[in-house]
Design a protein around this motif. Sequence first.
Motif, PDB file in Angstrom:
ATOM      1  N   LEU A  44     -45.638 -35.106 -93.813  1.00  0.00           N
ATOM      2  CA  LEU A  44     -45.862 -36.240 -94.716  1.00  0.00           C
ATOM      3  C   LEU A  44     -45.305 -35.993 -96.118  1.00  0.00           C
ATOM      4  N   PRO A  45     -45.691 -34.895 -96.805  1.00  0.00           N
ATOM      5  CA  PRO A  45     -45.131 -34.693 -98.145  1.00  0.00           C
ATOM      6  C   PRO A  45     -43.616 -34.475 -98.142  1.00  0.00           C
ATOM      7  N   MET A  46     -43.083 -33.839 -97.084  1.00  0.00           N
ATOM      8  CA  MET A  46     -41.642 -33.600 -97.037  1.00  0.00           C
ATOM      9  C   MET A  46     -40.862 -34.870 -96.705  1.00  0.00           C
ATOM     10  N   THR A  47     -41.540 -35.893 -96.218  1.00  0.00           N
ATOM     11  CA  THR A  47     -40.900 -37.190 -96.002  1.00  0.00           C
ATOM     12  C   THR A  47     -41.032 -38.073 -97.235  1.00  0.00           C
ATOM     13  N   VAL A  48     -42.207 -38.063 -97.845  1.00  0.00           N
ATOM     14  CA  VAL A  48     -42.452 -38.901 -99.024  1.00  0.00           C
ATOM     15  C   VAL A  48     -41.773 -38.327-100.266  1.00  0.00           C
ATOM     16  N   GLY A  49     -41.756 -36.987-100.381  1.00  0.00           N
ATOM     17  CA  GLY A  49     -41.188 -36.340-101.560  1.00  0.00           C
ATOM     18  C   GLY A  49     -39.768 -36.765-101.882  1.00  0.00           C
ATOM     19  N   PRO A  50     -38.840 -36.723-100.915  1.00  0.00           N
ATOM     20  CA  PRO A  50     -37.468 -37.148-101.212  1.00  0.00           C
ATOM     21  C   PRO A  50     -37.371 -38.595-101.681  1.00  0.00           C
ATOM     22  N   ILE A  51     -38.246 -39.465-101.170  1.00  0.00           N
ATOM     23  CA  ILE A  51     -38.227 -40.869-101.578  1.00  0.00           C
ATOM     24  C   ILE A  51     -38.632 -41.002-103.047  1.00  0.00           C
ATOM     25  N   ILE A  52     -39.691 -40.260-103.444  1.00  0.00           N
ATOM     26  CA  ILE A  52     -40.138 -40.309-104.847  1.00  0.00           C
ATOM     27  C   ILE A  52     -39.075 -39.700-105.768  1.00  0.00           C
ATOM     28  N   ALA A  53     -38.501 -38.552-105.369  1.00  0.00           N
ATOM     29  CA  ALA A  53     -37.466 -37.907-106.185  1.00  0.00           C
ATOM     30  C   ALA A  53     -36.250 -38.809-106.330  1.00  0.00           C
ATOM     31  N   ALA A  54     -35.841 -39.443-105.233  1.00  0.00           N
ATOM     32  CA  ALA A  54     -34.697 -40.357-105.282  1.00  0.00           C
ATOM     33  C   ALA A  54     -34.997 -41.541-106.188  1.00  0.00           C
ATOM     34  N   ALA A  55     -36.234 -42.038-106.131  1.00  0.00           N
ATOM     35  CA  ALA A  55     -36.617 -43.152-107.004  1.00  0.00           C
ATOM     36  C   ALA A  55     -36.477 -42.758-108.477  1.00  0.00           C
ATOM     37  N   GLY A  56     -36.850 -41.507-108.806  1.00  0.00           N
ATOM     38  CA  GLY A  56     -36.695 -41.028-110.172  1.00  0.00           C
ATOM     39  C   GLY A  56     -35.244 -40.980-110.604  1.00  0.00           C
ATOM     40  N   LEU A  57     -34.371 -40.488-109.719  1.00  0.00           N
ATOM     41  CA  LEU A  57     -32.947 -40.423-110.043  1.00  0.00           C
ATOM     42  C   LEU A  57     -32.328 -41.819-110.134  1.00  0.00           C
ATOM     43  N   PHE A  58     -32.745 -42.728-109.251  1.00  0.00           N
ATOM     44  CA  PHE A  58     -32.246 -44.104-109.315  1.00  0.00           C
ATOM     45  C   PHE A  58     -32.732 -44.801-110.591  1.00  0.00           C
ATOM     46  N   TYR A  59     -33.948 -44.462-111.021  1.00  0.00           N
ATOM     47  CA  TYR A  59     -34.471 -45.008-112.279  1.00  0.00           C
ATOM     48  C   TYR A  59     -33.563 -44.587-113.443  1.00  0.00           C
ATOM     49  N   LEU A  60     -33.219 -43.296-113.478  1.00  0.00           N
ATOM     50  CA  LEU A  60     -32.327 -42.808-114.532  1.00  0.00           C
ATOM     51  C   LEU A  60     -30.978 -43.516-114.475  1.00  0.00           C
ATOM     52  N   ALA A  61     -30.454 -43.672-113.265  1.00  0.00           N
ATOM     53  CA  ALA A  61     -29.156 -44.324-113.107  1.00  0.00           C
ATOM     54  C   ALA A  61     -29.178 -45.757-113.607  1.00  0.00           C
TER      55      ALA A  61
END
Length: 491
Positions: A343-360
């Motif tokens: 669960l955390p290894m599936t959700v984690g990449p989504i949250i991290a990607a959301a952070g990078l997309f936010y910056l972009a």
Amino acid sequence: MTSAAPLSPLEAADHPANHPRRWWLLAVISLTQLMVVLDGTIVNIALPAAQIDLGMSDGDRTWVVTIYALAFGSLLLLGGRIADYWGRKRTFMLGMIGFAVASGIGGLATSTEMLLAARGLQGAFAALLAPAALAILTITFPSGKDRIKAFAVFGAIAGGGAAIGLLLGGVLTEYASWHWCLLVNIPIAAVAVIAGWPLIRESRAHGDTRYDLPGTILVVAGLASLVFGFAQAENGWVRAETLGFLALGVVLLLVFVWVEARTNHPLLPLRVVAHKTRGGAFLVAMLVGAALLGGLLFLTFYFQIVLAYSPIMAGVASLPMTVTIMICAPILSKVLPQVGARLPMTVGPIIAAAGLFYLATFVTVDGSYATQVLPGVIMLGMGLACLFVPLQNVALSGVDEHDAGVASAAVSSAQQIGGSIGTALITAFYAAAVTTSVAAGAEPLEALVDGYSVAFVWAGALILCAAPISFFLIKVTKKDLLDSPDVVHMG
């Protein structure tokens, strides 16, 4: 996996898993991990000052980073096997002392050649140190909730060390000199050696401990070719030098796999990486390395070039990611036995990607840090914590102690190669975006921001790929995380 004979009472008492001061040992190992991780970014901050002081060309400046990655990445698997066969404590101590000596040479460098030689030596000794440290941690905490807590600490430092390196590098460069960005490793290493010598118990593999010379030559040459090829890709993907070294690296690694499948004493037993869950963890480690190094590199550029932050302020601006990881890690270590790793290894990449997309999406030339940067950095930290806390645990779950060193090296190697691939890929997309923006009439800083936005999008896309891999391949159950391993061999 084969079974081992029961340990005698004396052997059982001396086994690292029964260490009465193993939490102090974890502190020493964590200090080691911090030194190795922060060394990658602390030197980046020092490079502009070192270039002026030593009269380096831009090409030489790039080699200061590349030669470390080249030596570290190509020698990791050999370093892991040396730890298994020669002894993990011996290898750890040699790696630590050698890293300190190499750092001293680099810190006292008076020429470009001296600095480059020191960086190469740092990489070589780091290739001994990193897998030995992780193998010691693996056999000291073989199972249960204590193992989850230990790997949570180790993972948090792995995730936050890069940002700490940016801050420390900024402080040392601004208030001392760039030399101290290398010399600072000496007191850290001294503390680790003095504290670690009485704490670390020797362990090594038994049975067939012959070195695989053909496999060693093939994998060192193959990984070196790949790292060098991806480093050259920053100057152009279609250059003969880039394509040639990438192709050579792929061919050599394919031959390496063929050799490993047929030898009785492989450098990297294919069972270590062929396991479905561990193979998935290695892929995730590669993608995280690619996104983290690529993303942080351009975030640092944005702080210093566009927002005109000093090196110290650039480091401070990166700290919320580290703080977030440190806050989330102990929470995740407590819930991991209940929810498992998937669960955390599936959700984690989504949250991290959301952070990078936010910056972009939100970074601008005259942007506000509080509204346009901070939320993205915090989300990135939350996502990385979800990955780093279980990642090492999953990647080394069920590994025979005979292979603890080389399995640890495989994890580090995946992250190192991922970092090289990610930096090259993201830099190429960044450069193309800047060129397109300039051609369209954008102002210089606007063109740079356009490039950074594209870099963050690609970093987010890379780490997002880890979500489906984790969902479909990570099959470690809650019981697997807590159960004891099947095999124990003592040296």
